[in-house]
Design a protein around this motif. Structure first.
Motif, mmCIF file in Angstrom:
data_model
loop_
_atom_site.group_PDB
_atom_site.id
_atom_site.type_symbol
_atom_site.label_atom_id
_atom_site.label_comp_id
_atom_site.label_asym_id
_atom_site.label_seq_id
_atom_site.Cartn_x
_atom_site.Cartn_y
_atom_site.Cartn_z
ATOM 1 N N SER A 198 11.358 1.301 -1.550
ATOM 2 C CA SER A 198 10.299 1.476 -0.560
ATOM 3 C C SER A 198 10.359 0.336 0.451
ATOM 4 O O SER A 198 10.496 -0.833 0.082
ATOM 5 C CB SER A 198 8.927 1.493 -1.249
ATOM 6 N N VAL A 199 10.245 0.693 1.737
ATOM 7 C CA VAL A 199 10.265 -0.320 2.793
ATOM 8 C C VAL A 199 9.353 0.146 3.924
ATOM 9 O O VAL A 199 9.135 1.347 4.119
ATOM 10 C CB VAL A 199 11.699 -0.538 3.314
ATOM 11 N N ASN A 200 8.799 -0.828 4.667
ATOM 12 C CA ASN A 200 7.970 -0.542 5.823
ATOM 13 C C ASN A 200 6.723 0.238 5.406
ATOM 14 O O ASN A 200 6.364 0.268 4.233
ATOM 15 C CB ASN A 200 8.796 0.183 6.897
ATOM 16 N N ALA A 201 6.021 0.857 6.368
ATOM 17 C CA ALA A 201 4.774 1.563 6.072
ATOM 18 C C ALA A 201 4.423 2.505 7.207
ATOM 19 O O ALA A 201 4.670 2.204 8.371
ATOM 20 C CB ALA A 201 3.631 0.562 5.869
ATOM 21 N N GLY A 202 3.832 3.642 6.852
ATOM 22 C CA GLY A 202 3.304 4.575 7.839
ATOM 23 C C GLY A 202 1.877 4.215 8.200
ATOM 24 O O GLY A 202 1.255 3.347 7.575
ATOM 25 N N ARG A 203 1.336 4.889 9.197
ATOM 26 C CA ARG A 203 -0.010 4.526 9.674
ATOM 27 C C ARG A 203 -1.046 4.625 8.568
ATOM 28 O O ARG A 203 -1.941 3.775 8.461
ATOM 29 C CB ARG A 203 -0.391 5.425 10.863
ATOM 30 N N ARG A 204 -0.955 5.659 7.724
ATOM 31 C CA ARG A 204 -1.984 5.784 6.686
ATOM 32 C C ARG A 204 -1.943 4.587 5.728
ATOM 33 O O ARG A 204 -2.971 4.196 5.166
ATOM 34 C CB ARG A 204 -1.827 7.091 5.919
ATOM 35 N N HIS A 205 -0.755 3.991 5.560
ATOM 36 C CA HIS A 205 -0.645 2.832 4.673
ATOM 37 C C HIS A 205 -1.286 1.599 5.304
ATOM 38 O O HIS A 205 -1.866 0.761 4.601
ATOM 39 C CB HIS A 205 0.818 2.575 4.341
ATOM 40 N N TRP A 206 -1.189 1.477 6.621
ATOM 41 C CA TRP A 206 -1.880 0.390 7.309
ATOM 42 C C TRP A 206 -3.390 0.525 7.119
ATOM 43 O O TRP A 206 -4.086 -0.471 6.872
ATOM 44 C CB TRP A 206 -1.525 0.390 8.799
ATOM 45 N N ALA B 42 0.837 -1.204 0.000
ATOM 46 C CA ALA B 42 0.000 0.000 0.000
ATOM 47 C C ALA B 42 0.868 1.248 0.000
ATOM 48 O O ALA B 42 0.575 2.236 -0.689
ATOM 49 C CB ALA B 42 -0.938 -0.005 1.211
ATOM 50 N N LYS B 43 1.965 1.218 0.771
ATOM 51 C CA LYS B 43 2.904 2.343 0.740
ATOM 52 C C LYS B 43 3.534 2.463 -0.643
ATOM 53 O O LYS B 43 3.669 3.578 -1.180
ATOM 54 C CB LYS B 43 3.997 2.159 1.786
ATOM 55 N N LEU C 225 -4.918 2.104 4.625
ATOM 56 C CA LEU C 225 -5.187 1.804 3.220
ATOM 57 C C LEU C 225 -5.158 0.304 2.964
ATOM 58 O O LEU C 225 -5.967 -0.229 2.198
ATOM 59 C CB LEU C 225 -4.155 2.503 2.324
ATOM 60 N N ALA C 226 -4.229 -0.392 3.621
ATOM 61 C CA ALA C 226 -4.136 -1.842 3.464
ATOM 62 C C ALA C 226 -5.389 -2.528 3.988
ATOM 63 O O ALA C 226 -5.901 -3.476 3.364
ATOM 64 C CB ALA C 226 -2.897 -2.356 4.190
ATOM 65 N N GLY C 227 -5.894 -2.063 5.127
ATOM 66 C CA GLY C 227 -7.112 -2.647 5.662
ATOM 67 C C GLY C 227 -8.287 -2.474 4.720
ATOM 68 O O GLY C 227 -9.104 -3.395 4.539
#
Length: 351
Positions: free
Chosen positions: A296-304, A160-161, A306-308
């Motif tokens: 790109s690595v890991n994810a910020g809260r907004r990406h979590w 998602a990120k 978006l993933a949900g």
């Protein structure tokens, strides 16, 4: 004090994996939200930590609890952020204590000084224990429909990120991408293909496997499955998401994008291998075609978040098919032993 079972290692010591039967229940200082573990996903990072290649226990502790692909059910949340019975996953990374400019605004995935911590990996115990705690800002509530696949949220947050940043870069000019190439059909690659299909793009996935579930999973998305090399593909993708980390594939992917194309590298290459490659030709192509290559690595809260949303929109039977083995905690060693045929293995605490 209540004791719980936890899957632990001694970081830096190969094959120190064990099921610790008397791990202490998490202290309230770890977070107000108390969670009962349902499952954790297993990935290559876990296997590398088990091999002693890296990993860091919390300060003052010898052992590290594994598990960063979490799924649990809320037992109590006095903050009211979530409610008992809610499904929840825990954000893996925590911002550094300095903090750097990015961590100061909760962009811990873009940490500049490397002093972040990560559950189950670096300085924080993971989620492969019967109970764990979270601070509200790091607790991601999940749709009830994801009860059997919610541990896929962490890998989905990574892609998602990737797509978020691809689209941000794309806005540098008039850009209407229609074709995406995903290299690698592991969990990250298949989830990247899912998010591409949700964007109604023509999706192509390249992998070496000719048998097993991967070709059918790709076709079930309406995508095209390839087993050739990248160079042999008869297409010019607007977007390439590289998920193998294999140097020849990475280099070919960088050369394959269409004019104004964007190549996102998510696979991590191992060092120590040299390839005879015309760097000048690559430079010329990138410059003259206005192409972009980024990591790109890991994810910020907004990406979590978006993933949900992406997982909730997906076909749940397709997501369940990504999980090729579900192993009870009592057989934990089987979960971390690679068979070569798996897509995603899950260690099940609910059985």
């Amino acid at each position: 004090m209540r004791l719980v079972r936890a899957v632990t290692v001694t970081p830096g010591v190969p094959d120190s994996l064990r099921l610790t039967e008397d791990w202490p229940e998490p202290a309230p200082e770890e977070g107000a939200i108390l969670v009962e573990a349902l499952a954790v996903g297993v990935c290559g990072t876990d296997q590398e930590i088990i091999a002693g290649e890296y990993g860091e226990a919390p300060p003052g502790q010898e052992r590290l609890v594994l598990g960063h692909e979490s799924l649990g059910r809320v037992l109590e949340d006095p903050t009211g952020t979530l409610h008992p019975g809610d499904l929840v996953a825990g954000v893996v990374r925590r911002p550094d204590p300095v903090p750097c400019a990015n961590c100061a605004v909760d962009e811990w995935d873009m940490c500049r000084n490397g002093q972040y911590t990560e559950h189950g990996i670096k300085g924080l115990n993971g989620f492969a224990r019967e109970r764990w705690r979270l601070q509200p800002k790091f607790a991601v509530g999940l749709d009830p429909a994801l009860a059997s696949v919610g541990m896929l949220l962490e890998p989905t947050s990574v892609v998602a990120k990737a797509w978020d940043h691809i689209e941000r870069i794309g806005r540098r000019a008039e850009w209407m991408p229609t074709t995406a190439l995903i290299t690698g059909a592991g969990p990250i690659g298949l989830l990247a293909a899912l998010l591409a299909s949700q964007r109604e793009m023509a999706v192509h996935v390249l992998d070496r496997n000719t048998t097993g579930p991967k070709p059918d999973l790709v076709r079930a998305l309406g995508a095209t499955y390839h087993t050739s090399t990248v160079a042999e593909l008869d297409l010019e993708p607007d977007v390439v998401v590289e998920c193998t980390g294999a140097p020849p594939v990475v280099l070919d992917a960088m050369c394959k994008a269409a004019p104004n194309g964007i190549v996102c590298l998510t696979g991590v290459s191992s060092g120590g291998r040299s390839i005879d490659f015309d760097a000048g030709a690559l430079n010329r192509e990138l410059v003259l075609e206005n192409n972009v290559v980024f990591g790109s690595v890991n994810a910020g809260r907004r990406h979590w978040d978006l993933a949900g949303e992406a997982l909730a929109r997906a076909d749940q039977s397709w997501l369940n098919a990504l999980i090729t083995r579900r192993v009870p905690v009592s057989a934990y060693r089987e979960a971390y032993a690679s068979t070569g045929d798996d897509i995603k293995v899950v260690l099940d605490f609910a059985q």
